[in-house]
Write a protein that holds these residues in place. Structure first.
Motif, PDB file in Angstrom:
ATOM      1  N   SER A 186      56.074  36.078  44.958  1.00  0.00           N
ATOM      2  CA  SER A 186      54.929  36.670  44.273  1.00  0.00           C
ATOM      3  C   SER A 186      53.966  37.167  45.345  1.00  0.00           C
ATOM      4  O   SER A 186      53.814  36.537  46.389  1.00  0.00           O
ATOM      5  CB  SER A 186      54.241  35.617  43.401  1.00  0.00           C
ATOM      6  OG  SER A 186      53.068  36.145  42.825  1.00  0.00           O
ATOM      7  N   VAL A 187      53.307  38.287  45.059  1.00  0.00           N
ATOM      8  CA  VAL A 187      52.410  38.914  46.031  1.00  0.00           C
ATOM      9  C   VAL A 187      50.999  39.027  45.454  1.00  0.00           C
ATOM     10  O   VAL A 187      50.821  39.282  44.263  1.00  0.00           O
ATOM     11  CB  VAL A 187      52.922  40.329  46.405  1.00  0.00           C
ATOM     12  CG1 VAL A 187      51.907  41.097  47.222  1.00  0.00           C
ATOM     13  CG2 VAL A 187      54.231  40.231  47.164  1.00  0.00           C
ATOM     14  N   PHE A 188      50.020  38.841  46.331  1.00  0.00           N
ATOM     15  CA  PHE A 188      48.624  39.122  45.995  1.00  0.00           C
ATOM     16  C   PHE A 188      48.090  40.077  47.054  1.00  0.00           C
ATOM     17  O   PHE A 188      48.186  39.794  48.251  1.00  0.00           O
ATOM     18  CB  PHE A 188      47.764  37.855  45.993  1.00  0.00           C
ATOM     19  CG  PHE A 188      46.313  38.141  45.707  1.00  0.00           C
ATOM     20  CD1 PHE A 188      45.881  38.337  44.410  1.00  0.00           C
ATOM     21  CD2 PHE A 188      45.397  38.255  46.740  1.00  0.00           C
ATOM     22  CE1 PHE A 188      44.551  38.627  44.140  1.00  0.00           C
ATOM     23  CE2 PHE A 188      44.067  38.550  46.486  1.00  0.00           C
ATOM     24  CZ  PHE A 188      43.648  38.735  45.180  1.00  0.00           C
ATOM     25  N   SER A 189      47.515  41.190  46.623  1.00  0.00           N
ATOM     26  CA  SER A 189      46.908  42.147  47.543  1.00  0.00           C
ATOM     27  C   SER A 189      45.395  42.101  47.388  1.00  0.00           C
ATOM     28  O   SER A 189      44.866  42.433  46.328  1.00  0.00           O
ATOM     29  CB  SER A 189      47.408  43.562  47.254  1.00  0.00           C
ATOM     30  OG  SER A 189      46.620  44.503  47.964  1.00  0.00           O
ATOM     31  N   TYR A 190      44.715  41.663  48.431  1.00  0.00           N
ATOM     32  CA  TYR A 190      43.256  41.655  48.404  1.00  0.00           C
ATOM     33  C   TYR A 190      42.733  43.076  48.194  1.00  0.00           C
ATOM     34  O   TYR A 190      41.774  43.286  47.466  1.00  0.00           O
ATOM     35  CB  TYR A 190      42.687  41.082  49.711  1.00  0.00           C
ATOM     36  CG  TYR A 190      42.765  39.581  49.810  1.00  0.00           C
ATOM     37  CD1 TYR A 190      41.688  38.786  49.439  1.00  0.00           C
ATOM     38  CD2 TYR A 190      43.907  38.949  50.286  1.00  0.00           C
ATOM     39  CE1 TYR A 190      41.748  37.408  49.540  1.00  0.00           C
ATOM     40  CE2 TYR A 190      43.980  37.572  50.390  1.00  0.00           C
ATOM     41  CZ  TYR A 190      42.896  36.808  50.010  1.00  0.00           C
ATOM     42  OH  TYR A 190      42.968  35.444  50.110  1.00  0.00           O
ATOM     43  N   GLU A 191      43.359  44.037  48.840  1.00  0.00           N
ATOM     44  CA  GLU A 191      42.916  45.428  48.718  1.00  0.00           C
ATOM     45  C   GLU A 191      43.015  45.898  47.273  1.00  0.00           C
ATOM     46  O   GLU A 191      42.054  46.447  46.724  1.00  0.00           O
ATOM     47  CB  GLU A 191      43.745  46.327  49.636  1.00  0.00           C
ATOM     48  CG  GLU A 191      43.274  47.766  49.644  1.00  0.00           C
ATOM     49  CD  GLU A 191      44.035  48.598  50.666  1.00  0.00           C
ATOM     50  OE1 GLU A 191      43.455  49.612  51.093  1.00  0.00           O
ATOM     51  OE2 GLU A 191      45.173  48.260  51.030  1.00  0.00           O
TER      52      GLU A 191
END
Length: 152
Positions: A57-62
Motif C-alpha cells: 500500500s502506498v501513501f503520497s504526501y504530495e
C-alpha cells in the motif's frame, strides 16, 4: 577521509531540540543493524525494497496535500497506531530515532529533512528492558514524498 561517526544524521541541527526535549530518543546503531538485517530478508532492487515482489500500500504526501493528518490516518489503517512508538532508521550504519507513532508519520518530512535517500520506519512498543521493535510492521520512505508498506 573523515570518520562517518562524526557526521551522523541524528546529530543534524533540526533534530537537536527534539532530542534534547525528549520528543525523540537517539537509538544505538545496533537497533539500525537489527532492523536492516530484517529488511535484507526481503527482495531488493539496488537501493530499496523490490515492491513488485510484495503486496503493498502506498501513501503520497504530495497527493495528500502534504497533510500529516492524512498520513496518520493511513498509518492507522495499516496498524502502526496500535503501537505507541516508531523507530526511524536512516541507515544500517548509524543510529536511528525512537519517537511517537504519530510524530513518525505526521512529522516525517521534518524528521528526514535534507535526506534524499530512503529511510525505514517500524512499529515499536515499550518493553521491560527498552523498546520492542516490530520489524514486520514497517514502511519505506522514498526520501521525497512516498511511503510504502506491505499490505498484511
Amino acid at each position: 577521509m573523515a570518520d562517518t561517526e562524526d557526521v551522523m544524521y541524528v546529530e543534524s541541527d533540526h533534530l537537536t531540540d527534539w532530542i534534547n526535549s525528549g520528543r525523540v530518543v537517539r537509538m544505538p546503531v545496533e537497533a539500525s543493524k537489527e532492523f536492516d538485517d530484517y529488511l535484507c530478508t526481503l527482495p531488493w532492487i539496488p537501493s530499496r525494497i523490490d515492491w513488485r515482489e510484495i503486496p503493498y500500500s502506498v501513501f503520497s504526501y504530495e497527493d495528500a496535500g502534504w497533510s500529516g493528518d492524512l498520513a496518520v490516518e493511513w498509518a492507522r489503517a495499516h496498524h502502526f497506531m496500535e503501537f505507541e512508538n516508531a523507530f526511524i532508521m536512516y541507515s544500517a550504519s548509524e543510529p536511528g530515532i525512537l519517537c511517537s507513532s504519530r510524530d513518525a508519520f505526521f512529522e516525517l518530512d521534518h524528521l528526514t529533512m535534507g535526506r534524499v535517500h530512503p529511510a525505514y520506519i517500524c512499529a515499536a512498543s515499550a518493553g521491560k528492558d527498552g523498546p520492542v521493535f516490530s520489524f514486520s510492521r514497517f514502511a519505506e520512505w522514498d526520501g521525497f514524498a512516498v511511503l510504502t508498506t506491505p499490505s498484511h
